[in-house]
Design a protein around this motif. Structure first.
Motif, PDB file in Angstrom:
ATOM      1  N   ASP A 736       0.877  -1.165   0.000  1.00  0.00           N
ATOM      2  CA  ASP A 736       0.000   0.000   0.000  1.00  0.00           C
ATOM      3  C   ASP A 736       0.921   1.224   0.000  1.00  0.00           C
ATOM      4  O   ASP A 736       1.456   1.604   1.048  1.00  0.00           O
ATOM      5  N   PRO A 737       1.162   1.852  -1.134  1.00  0.00           N
ATOM      6  CA  PRO A 737       2.174   2.910  -1.204  1.00  0.00           C
ATOM      7  C   PRO A 737       1.882   4.088  -0.301  1.00  0.00           C
ATOM      8  O   PRO A 737       2.802   4.689   0.267  1.00  0.00           O
ATOM      9  N   ARG A 738       0.613   4.436  -0.113  1.00  0.00           N
ATOM     10  CA  ARG A 738       0.298   5.585   0.749  1.00  0.00           C
ATOM     11  C   ARG A 738       0.564   5.264   2.212  1.00  0.00           C
ATOM     12  O   ARG A 738       1.102   6.080   2.962  1.00  0.00           O
ATOM     13  N   ALA A 739       0.197   4.047   2.642  1.00  0.00           N
ATOM     14  CA  ALA A 739       0.431   3.672   4.035  1.00  0.00           C
ATOM     15  C   ALA A 739       1.926   3.598   4.335  1.00  0.00           C
ATOM     16  O   ALA A 739       2.385   4.060   5.387  1.00  0.00           O
ATOM     17  N   THR A 740       2.699   3.010   3.426  1.00  0.00           N
ATOM     18  CA  THR A 740       4.148   2.936   3.644  1.00  0.00           C
ATOM     19  C   THR A 740       4.771   4.320   3.682  1.00  0.00           C
ATOM     20  O   THR A 740       5.661   4.590   4.499  1.00  0.00           O
ATOM     21  N   ALA A 741       4.311   5.224   2.808  1.00  0.00           N
ATOM     22  CA  ALA A 741       4.839   6.585   2.816  1.00  0.00           C
ATOM     23  C   ALA A 741       4.527   7.286   4.132  1.00  0.00           C
ATOM     24  O   ALA A 741       5.396   7.971   4.716  1.00  0.00           O
ATOM     25  N   LEU A 742       3.307   7.113   4.638  1.00  0.00           N
ATOM     26  CA  LEU A 742       2.953   7.714   5.938  1.00  0.00           C
ATOM     27  C   LEU A 742       3.821   7.151   7.055  1.00  0.00           C
ATOM     28  O   LEU A 742       4.285   7.894   7.935  1.00  0.00           O
ATOM     29  N   PHE A 743       4.067   5.832   7.055  1.00  0.00           N
ATOM     30  CA  PHE A 743       4.875   5.224   8.107  1.00  0.00           C
ATOM     31  C   PHE A 743       6.320   5.695   8.039  1.00  0.00           C
ATOM     32  O   PHE A 743       6.957   5.940   9.074  1.00  0.00           O
ATOM     33  N   LEU A 744       6.848   5.855   6.840  1.00  0.00           N
ATOM     34  CA  LEU A 744       8.228   6.325   6.711  1.00  0.00           C
ATOM     35  C   LEU A 744       8.366   7.776   7.170  1.00  0.00           C
ATOM     36  O   LEU A 744       9.363   8.143   7.791  1.00  0.00           O
TER      37      LEU A 744
END
Length: 799
Positions: A736-744
């Motif tokens: 999930d690219p948006r979730a990973t970006a938020l976590f990073l």
């Protein structure tokens, strides 16, 4: 006898060992069950990519059709016997021919029917539109005709207005003017034309009668479902026949064919108390009545009705929030029949205390939670604005297998069904083709990215009209599920998905379906904000439902949805709806348990690798790495505030490194993940067995069913455990690219804050927050919990 039983046991063990040693070769090793990216020509020649072209039907290949709308006729000649004709219109273009319905005794009939033929199928230069008089003796009389040159047909491109029909003089066979006129319109268009869904395609003219409706594309809407909560509190002044015994009273609540009952009241007197919640699923518009009766258990299989009454559903209060609905007393009635068969209603002094409401603050679970396509509450007042648009282009299928035999040869009449939210779509049926081309595009509003669209392919077995007996069923060809959160915004995904069906003989590839999918977000901020919101409406957390209530309510919901959609025209049949909603997929099987076990092992392998790495450090397998670990350990001892910041920075760097390895394709059905290619014959026989089983005697059948019921719970728990581990793994996998970006971003901010904040201060704050007083706790899930539950897992790829 003992020796005989021992020999039987030995033979049984040998058979089991043979099954274990020789698993069924379900999957052909030469078959390709993988997802393939394709590059079709979309939107009139555009190759898909990251570009965005705002044109109608830009996710499918444009297909040009010749349309003919036959409207009406006037001043037709009378029969020789001075009677009115029974006119109908015959449309003929080369080898293709179609006819309208006929009207009896009419000189001015009105048909208003549309015929269509794909341009590639045109094999003649002239289209003949002939008006005939239907003769019951088999020879229809010629009235007149109109011939149109196909090369002179005008083109029409939406959003142009529909082409106006014109009056044409009828001609006889010699080309001379005859009596009567015919109104029709003819044009060249595409599948974007509004006449496309209602058109009768000339390549399907062998279908007649009621079967014509079953080949057309349609859009369906699921009924809006509500939870009906009946809180049975107490009763007063019950009147029973036997005064020498205390009544064993309970309340039975009936809604249509669904009947629930309370437990027998502990207080054995005329004022019993229950305080139980009974829940139903109801659909708008509310047509049924809620029937409640108080009954006394007199003996075994014998009850006495002490009184009953009914409540119209449209009078029930609707609850949208956590407010407790008002309770009310209802007087019981006694229904008796006289000698003439008439029913007499007598109002009693007995009364029942109830609290009845329609709960609109819940999401009615008509699907499995992992595959839900709509997570909104029932009440529209609680809906939030949409966050984007989902567009689906159903392009074509290749390599479909023959599903039935017609005229001595195998054939398939395929159509697609897609479900997202309340909207269901059904494409038109392509007859007698193993490589059908639909090229139909549909659009849905998206309210939550963590939802799934389901696309199924079926074979139409109702081309000859409605099956009154209900025996014929549309066989399933395969199914595809796509989770929206795994799609990048504004990107067109064009892939060929394998259509896989699990049968008692094993897993089988039925063909491939080519889809074009695009998810467009209207606001990136609103999209990212959804990851901090609870997955389900608030009422699911303030007043949670038990697992037994959820199972019962889900069963009721699927029955209501399948019944409503089967009453549409054309009907979306029960077997189609149940397959799309994964009915029965929670039943226990050895194969599913093995699949969940392998998922857990795959998650644990990461921890095992960490222990192996630590063991290598202790054994000095790599002196350089071991010395480096010693140096880092001394640094952390001297500067403990660097521990958390280094950990988050390390996670940040891992996530950035894995960006180039991020998944490029949407998830699909994976036979290896589902253990479908390694299932044994006896395992599949058990999985496809009826419930309750019919293979063993009564006692063994009862124990076997109980084992399967318990096993299904264990299977669910194992699956949930695997899901949590996979979600944890997908924090950095860019699934999930948006979730990973938020976590990073969080990791980077946390590393920065922890670098400048003393470790002791952070430790005190964290411990005090974890141990905070319940007064300062919220019943709703925390922000990290909401974010974690929205992460994708591999459940979308399970069969």
């Amino acid at each position: 006898m003992a020796n005989q039983n021992q020999n039987q046991n030995q033979n049984r063990n040998q058979n089991q060992n043979q099954h274990s040693a020789n698993p069924s070769q379900n999957a052909n090793p030469n078959e390709d069950f993988d997802l393939r990216e394709t590059s079709p020509s979309l939107g009139g020649g555009r190759v898909p990519g990251n570009d965005r072209v705002c044109t109608a039907f830009d996710l499918v290949e444009q297909m040009h059709y010749l349309y003919l709308r036959v409207v009406k006729a006037k001043e037709l000649p009378e029969k020789d016997g001075n009677g009115s004709p029974d006119p109908y219109v015959e449309v003929k273009l080369g080898n293709f021919k179609g006819v309208t319905k006929h009207f009896e005794n009419s000189l001015n009939p009105e048909w208003n029917q549309v015929f269509a033929l794909i341009r590639e199928g045109i094999q003649a230069s002239v289209i003949e539109v002939t008006v005939k008089d239907k003769d019951n003796h088999g020879r229809d009389d010629f009235i007149g005709r109109v011939c149109v040159d196909v090369g002179e047909v005008p083109k029409r491109v939406p959003p142009d207005s529909p082409l106006a029909p014109e009056w044409y003089w009828l001609e006889n066979r010699r080309g001379e003017r005859a009596k009567g006129e015919l109104m029709f319109a003819i044009w060249m268009g595409t599948q974007a034309d509004e006449a496309f869904p209602e058109a009768w395609h000339l390549d399907a003219t062998t279908v007649s009668g009621d079967g014509v409706a079953s080949i057309r594309s349609k859009v369906y809407l699921s009924p809006r479902l509500w939870y009906l909560r009946v809180n049975v509190i107490e009763a007063q002044e019950l009147q029973h026949s036997d005064r020498n015994r205390q009544p064993e009273a309970y309340v039975k609540v009936a809604l249509g064919k669904m009947v629930l009952r309370t437990k027998i009241s502990v207080s054995r007197n005329v004022t019993p108390m229950w305080n139980e919640d009974l829940m139903f699923v109801v659909a708008e518009p509310f047509e049924d009545r809620l029937v409640l009766s108080v009954e006394d258990k007199v003996g075994n299989n014998k009850e006495e009705v002490l009184g009953k009454f009914s409540i119209p559903l449209h009078d029930v209060e609707k609850r949208l929030d956590n407010r407790t609905p008002a309770s009310r007393w209802y007087y019981l009635e006694k229904h008796t029949q006289n000698e003439n068969g008439q029913t007499n209603v007598v109002k009693l002094n007995s009364r029942l205390h109830l609290r009845v409401c329609l709960d609109g603050g819940y999401h009615v679970l008509d699907e499995l939670t992992h595959y839900s396509s709509d997570l909104r509450a029932t009440a529209k007042q609680l809906w939030t604005p949409s966050i984007g648009v989902l567009e689906l282009g159903v392009l074509n299928a290749q390599g479909l297998l023959p599903m039935k035999t017609k005229n001595g040869r195998g054939t398939t009449d395929a159509y697609c069904v897609a479900k997202y939210g309340q909207k269901w779509i059904r494409t038109r049926t392509i007859m007698d083709s193993f490589s059908p081309k639909w090229n139909e595009q549909y659009t849905w509003e998206v309210f939550d990215p963590c939802t799934v669209i389901t696309i199924g392919v079926f074979d139409n077995c109702h081309l000859q009209g409605v099956d009154k007996g209900g025996g014929a069923k549309d066989p399933r060809i395969g199914k595809v599920r796509i989770r929206l959160s795994t799609l990048e915004s504004d990107r067109v995904y064009t892939h060929s998905y394998p259509l896989i069906v699990l049968q008692p003989s094993g897993v089988k590839k039925m063909g491939e379906i080519q889809l074009a999918v695009r998810f467009t977000s209207s606001s990136l901020l609103n999209l990212l904000q959804m990851y901090s919101q609870p997955l389900l409406p608030k009422m699911h957390y303030l007043h949670p439902l038990s697992i037994f209530q959820i199972d019962s309510l889900r069963h009721q919901a699927t029955q209501i949805v399948s019944m409503r959609l089967s009453r549409a025209e054309p009907p979306l049949r029960k077997e189609v709806v149940e397959y799309m909603l994964d009915v029965g997929s929670q039943m226990w099987s050895v194969r599913k348990s093995k699949a969940n076990y392998c998922r857990i092992i795959e998650v644990i392998l990461g921890l095992a690798a960490l222990f192996r790495w630590f063991n290598q450090i202790c054994n000095w397998k790599s002196p350089f790495v071991t010395v480096l670990v010693h140096i880092l350990f001394l640094a952390f001892v001297i500067y403990p505030q660097l521990i958390l910041s280094t950990m988050f920075l390390y996670l940040f760097l891992i996530g950035i490194w894995k960006y180039r390895l991020r998944p490029r394709h949407p998830p699909h059905m994976d036979i290896k993940l589902s253990q479908a290619d390694r299932a044994h014959v006896d395992e599949l026989d058990e999985e496809f067995d009826t419930f309750p089983t019919s293979k063993q005697p009564d006692v063994i059948r009862m124990r076997y069913d109980r084992m399967r019921s318990i096993g299904s719970r264990m299977q669910t728990v194992a699956g949930d455990l695997a899901t949590q581990g996979e979600r944890l793994h997908n924090l950095l996998s860019w699934r999930d690219p948006r979730a990973t970006a938020l976590f990073l971003i969080f990791c980077l901010v946390a590393a920065t804050v922890l670098c400048v904040t003393p470790f002791r201060v952070m430790a005190v704050i964290m411990v005090f927050y974890v141990l905070r007083h319940p007064r300062f706790r919220d019943k709703l899930p925390s922000l990290p919990s909401n974010f974690f539950r929205r992460l994708p897992a591999k459940t979308d790829g399970l069969l």
